[in-house]
Design a protein around this motif. Structure first.
Motif, short mmCIF file in Angstrom:
data_model
loop_
_atom_site.label_atom_id
_atom_site.label_comp_id
_atom_site.label_asym_id
_atom_site.label_seq_id
_atom_site.Cartn_x
_atom_site.Cartn_y
_atom_site.Cartn_z
N ASN A 27 -1.30 -0.76 0.22
CA ASN A 27 -1.72 -1.52 -1.07
C ASN A 27 -1.23 -3.42 -0.44
N ALA A 28 -2.00 -4.37 -1.22
CA ALA A 28 -1.86 -5.70 -0.61
C ALA A 28 -0.52 -6.07 -2.29
N THR A 29 0.09 -6.75 -1.71
CA THR A 29 1.36 -7.71 -2.09
C THR A 29 1.18 -9.29 -2.24
N ALA A 40 4.30 -5.50 -5.73
CA ALA A 40 2.97 -5.09 -4.43
C ALA A 40 1.54 -5.07 -5.51
N GLN A 41 0.47 -4.35 -5.41
CA GLN A 41 -0.33 -3.92 -6.40
C GLN A 41 -1.04 -2.92 -6.48
N ALA A 42 -0.50 -2.30 -7.77
CA ALA A 42 -1.16 -0.89 -8.26
C ALA A 42 -2.68 -0.56 -8.59
N GLY A 43 -3.68 0.19 -8.38
CA GLY A 43 -4.76 0.04 -8.61
C GLY A 43 -5.44 -0.75 -7.97
N SER A 78 -10.30 -6.57 -7.35
CA SER A 78 -9.96 -7.03 -5.88
C SER A 78 -8.86 -7.57 -5.60
N ALA A 79 -8.25 -6.77 -4.20
CA ALA A 79 -6.86 -7.75 -3.68
C ALA A 79 -7.39 -9.45 -3.62
N LEU A 80 -6.82 -10.17 -3.96
CA LEU A 80 -6.25 -11.09 -2.90
C LEU A 80 -6.14 -11.39 -1.61
N THR A 81 -6.66 -12.87 -1.55
CA THR A 81 -6.53 -13.34 -0.03
C THR A 81 -6.17 -14.70 0.11
#
Length: 846
Positions: A461-463, A472-475, A479-482
């Motif tokens: 999970n991305a944080t 933390a990101q759920a689901g 999309s995940a940030l970078t």
């Protein structure tokens, strides 16, 4: 014999979809207040009424005449009041024939109310202790037999029988409508008494078994109805016949049926409830009396219960003891235990899996009477509501939709809420039965700030670090940030567990996340200063135009996947170096998402209007589309220019490159060159009429016209004689086109037509948010866009402009019977990523 948790071999059956009850309306100004249940009970019994504006006005004082009516109606003596309406009043200030005369006469005759020196003072307010005295007398108690002096004699007796439970009022104050409702409600289930000739107190009884002997207490409510013994609610809604299910049996409900206290039946499934019936035996109100301490949230275990003869009907349980929460707590189930999954009763035996979300409802002895298992759809992001006549639909950001009706329980941040309280980007969890939400649990927890850091929690999970705190990101709602997003300010929407489900910025994220690659040098390898040291010659040089900063940037990267004249996501790796994920990278790391590269070679525009553009492929245009103009310097690519463009730069013949979303919306239109071609735009609408005008004897000079209903307006179109001569019917869906080449090209007449009048055999909406639907027998799905015309033909034959909501209604109620709808649809000829644009939709109501 060991079985999985609560695989209780008892008789049971599956319940069909539950009907939506037509509950009576609660006055708006008592909702959520302590007085609510009392007002609902008395309203259901016809003892009190609200006002025409839908209020009850609980804080208003009450008059002595109004109280006389309440006590007479509550004791079932209204017929006596009607007979005494024209009887000479016992009080000199009570007028004969007034609305209150009969009630005051009856109350006086029954001994409930006393006057003052021959007067009643019907319009005076009444004191709290006077109300108490009247209700105590209505129970059969007489002042002269009560110990103590006035008013303490009646107050003490009222306290003894329990009239003050939950009532907040003081002796000597004026009684309000709310206080009177609470006192009267508390009196309903109290036993009536009487005195014999010697003044001895006795309790009145009724014969319930027909043996001629009194065997049950006669209650104050006895003439209007009855309180049933507390029972377990065993269905979360009324059935299709309007019956409530109590203890496994269906019971009729009254027309004005209440679930008191602002609760929904769906919330009380498995609970112990108090049941109030009218004199016809119909349930008029149920009240939640489940002790909060007897509601246990649990996680199921397995292999914790032994059964007896499972083949018997019903099965014989030998041991109903089981454990939950990983063996932490032990419970015993009743032999008649009910098991529900998302409010649907399960046939028994039922096998549980481990770690299911369960709620145990215990009886007064602490044994389990019902088990509710909830399978949640979690972490959906709320977008909007579409309202129907009898229900609504919640639509999520991902296109998920669910029905919400009068029996849906909605909470926001743990408090009861209404559908109108929900806002875009709220994080919502659902328990769904069929396609209808039983529970909507929303969370509104937003953290705003600049992104300070990105990472991973070690579980995939991305944080994100914001304001010094890491989430933390759920689901996969977003999309995940970078690292390239660090420094951008976001609003992070958290779920109930404090995890990020959705994020957004005040500026368009899409516009800041891309770059136009102007030049790439992969042949010369460069050294750079990296962490204070000169690196090896392993870097490539890339010159790009940042759409985030509107600046030209020279960067160095080890990535060899960049190519000039492309539009790419602007991303950096953990070291801040420019990076692009390719298919080869994904082979090495399957968790990566391949970045889409848009080539800027260009294609000629063949058709364009405010909503779409065709350049080889047709794309949708909307307010989010970004227009750019690219000036390519072939001699020195690094000197190429990127400037802002407008929709006006996109003309027929222009050369453009387009980057689009999955649904065919153009995110970026890059104009590479201009041009112009004349051709009549396609016309679509519902057929109204056709006409011909001759101005000379030469037939070639005849003017042929077809009139169409276009978005509610009558518009005329010049056509050639062949198109005119075709057969048309009222409200045919007509498409007119103009040839680009050949004899008819450029003559200002439409020279081809298509007619559709056949209704679809069925419509299924697959994405409400994207307005995507399928038509039985048609291969490609349709999408309704801003350019789609939608009409409804009403039962009287008139046609009106409509909207996509009516398409949803038609899809949910398709057919030819009364109250049903059919749909005729014609495509515009435009396709968006395999979805055909609906040009005209006609909904026919039956």
């Amino acid at each position: 014999m060991k079985k999985s948790l609560l695989s209780l071999a008892l008789a049971g059956s599956m319940l069909s979809a539950l009907a939506v009850p037509a509950f009576a309306a609660t006055p708006s100004d008592v909702v959520g207040k302590p007085v609510q249940s009392a007002v609902e009970q008395l309203t259901a019994l016809g003892i009190v009424n609200g006002y025409a504006d839908g209020t009850y006005k609980p804080d208003n004082t009450i008059t002595r005449a109004e109280l006389a009516k309440i006590v007479i109606v509550a004791t079932g003596n209204e017929s006596s009041a009607n007979l005494m309406a024209n009887t000479a009043p016992a009080f000199k200030d009570v007028k004969k024939g007034a609305w209150y005369t009969g009630y005051i006469n009856a109350a006086a005759a029954k001994g409930f109310i006393q006057g003052y020196n021959g007067k009643f003072r019907p319009n005076d307010t009444i004191k709290f202790e006077e109300v108490v005295a009247i209700l105590v007398r209505a129970l059969g108690y007489q002042d002269k037999y009560l110990s103590g002096s006035w008013p303490y004699n009646v107050l003490l007796q009222a306290d003894e029988v329990g009239l003050f439970d939950g009532v907040d009022a003081a002796n000597g104050t004026n009684a309000t409508r709310g206080v009177v409702a609470e006192l009267t409600s508390n009196t309903l289930d109290k036993q009536l008494v009487s005195y014999n000739a010697d003044g001895d107190l006795g309790y009145l009884l009724v014969d319930t078994d027909g043996d001629g002997k009194g065997d049950a207490a006669k209650l104050f409510i006895s003439k209007l109805g009855a309180f049933e013994p507390a029972n377990v609610l065993t269905a979360g809604a009324l059935n299709s016949s309007g019956q409530i299910n109590l203890g496994g049996k269906s019971v009729a409900t009254a027309k004005d049926f209440f679930v008191t206290g602002g609760k929904k039946l769906s919330e009380l499934l498995g609970h112990t409830v108090s049941v109030l019936k009218n004199k016809n035996g119909e349930v008029i109100a149920v009240t939640d009396v489940q002790d909060a301490g007897k509601i246990v949230s649990a996680s199921t275990d397995v292999d914790t219960i032994s059964l007896g003869n499972a083949s018997a009907t019903p099965a014989i349980p030998a041991d109903l003891t089981f454990k939950v929460n990983n063996g932490a707590t032990s419970y015993t189930a009743t032999a008649g235990v009910k098991i529900f999954v998302n409010s649907v009763e399960q046939a028994l035996p039922y096998t549980f899996t481990n770690d299911q979300d369960a709620q145990l409802l215990l009886n007064s002895k602490g044994d389990v009477q019902a088990i509710l298992v909830s399978n949640w759809k979690s972490d959906n992001v709320f977008k909007e509501v579409v309202s129907y006549s009898t229900y609504s639909r919640i639509i999520g950001k991902d296109g998920y939709s669910v029905k919400v009706d009068a029996n849906t329980a909605i909470t926001l941040d743990g408090k009861a809420a209404k559908l109108a309280d929900l806002k875009e980007n709220d994080v919502v969890n659902y328990v769904v039965n069929g396609d209808t939400a039983l529970q909507v649990v929303a969370t509104r927890n937003v953290v705003t700030g600049k992104l300070q850091g990105v990472g991973n929690d070690g579980k995939g999970n991305a944080t994100y670090t914001v304001n010094g705190t890491t989430y933390a990101q759920a689901g996969t709602q977003v999309s995940a940030l970078t690292a390239s997003n660090i420094g951008t300010e976001y609003a992070f929407n958290l779920n109930k567990d404090g995890k990020v489900v959705f994020y957004s910025t005040t500026a368009a994220v899409a516009a800041s996340n891309f770059a136009v690659i102007l030049d790439v040098d992969n042949t010369t390898k460069y050294s750079i200063i990296d962490n204070g040291m000169v690196s090896d010659k392993v870097y490539n040089k890339v010159v790009y135009y940042s759409l985030k900063d509107n600046t030209k940037v020279t960067a160095f990267t080890k990535d060899g996947d960049y190519a000039k004249n492309t539009l790419v996501p602007l991303k950096t790796d953990s070291n801040g170096r420019l990076t692009l994920v390719s298919a080869a990278d994904k082979v090495v790391d399957p968790t990566l998402t391949v970045d889409t590269v848009t080539g800027l070679t260009g294609a000629a525009v063949t058709a364009v209007d405010a909503s779409k553009v065709t350049a080889g492929t047709t794309y949708r245009l909307d307010s989010s589309t970004v227009y750019l103009k690219l000036g390519v310097n072939t001699t020195t690519p690094a000197d190429s220019t990127v400037t802002a463009g407008t929709a006006a730069d996109v003309t027929k013949g222009a050369s453009i490159a387009v980057r689009s979303s999955d649904t065919g919306v153009a995110q970026y239109v890059i104009v590479l060159g201009s041009g112009s071609v004349d051709q009549l735009a396609q016309a679509q609408g519902l057929f109204i009429s056709k006409s011909m005008t001759a101005t000379t004897t030469n037939a070639a000079d005849n003017v042929y016209t077809i009139k169409l209903n276009v978005n509610g307006e009558t518009k005329s179109f010049n056509v050639d004689s062949t198109t005119y001569g075709a057969t048309y019917a009222d409200n045919d869906l007509v498409t007119l086109t103009d040839a680009a080449t050949g004899a008819g090209a450029g003559d200002g007449k439409y020279d081809a037509k298509a007619i559709v009048n056949a209704k679809a055999t069925g419509v299924t909406v697959t994405d409400i948010s994207g307005k995507k639907f399928t038509v039985a027998g048609v291969t490609n799905p349709f999408v309704a866009t801003a350019a789609t015309q939608i009409f409804i033909k009403k039962t009287d034959g008139t046609v009106e402009v409509s909207n996509f909501t009516d398409v949803l209604v038609a899809a949910d109620n398709y057919g030819t019977a009364s109250g049903k709808y059919e749909v005729t649809v014609v495509g515009s000829g435009t396709s968006y990523n395999g979805n055909d644009e609906a040009g005209v939709i006609l909904i026919t109501a039956h």
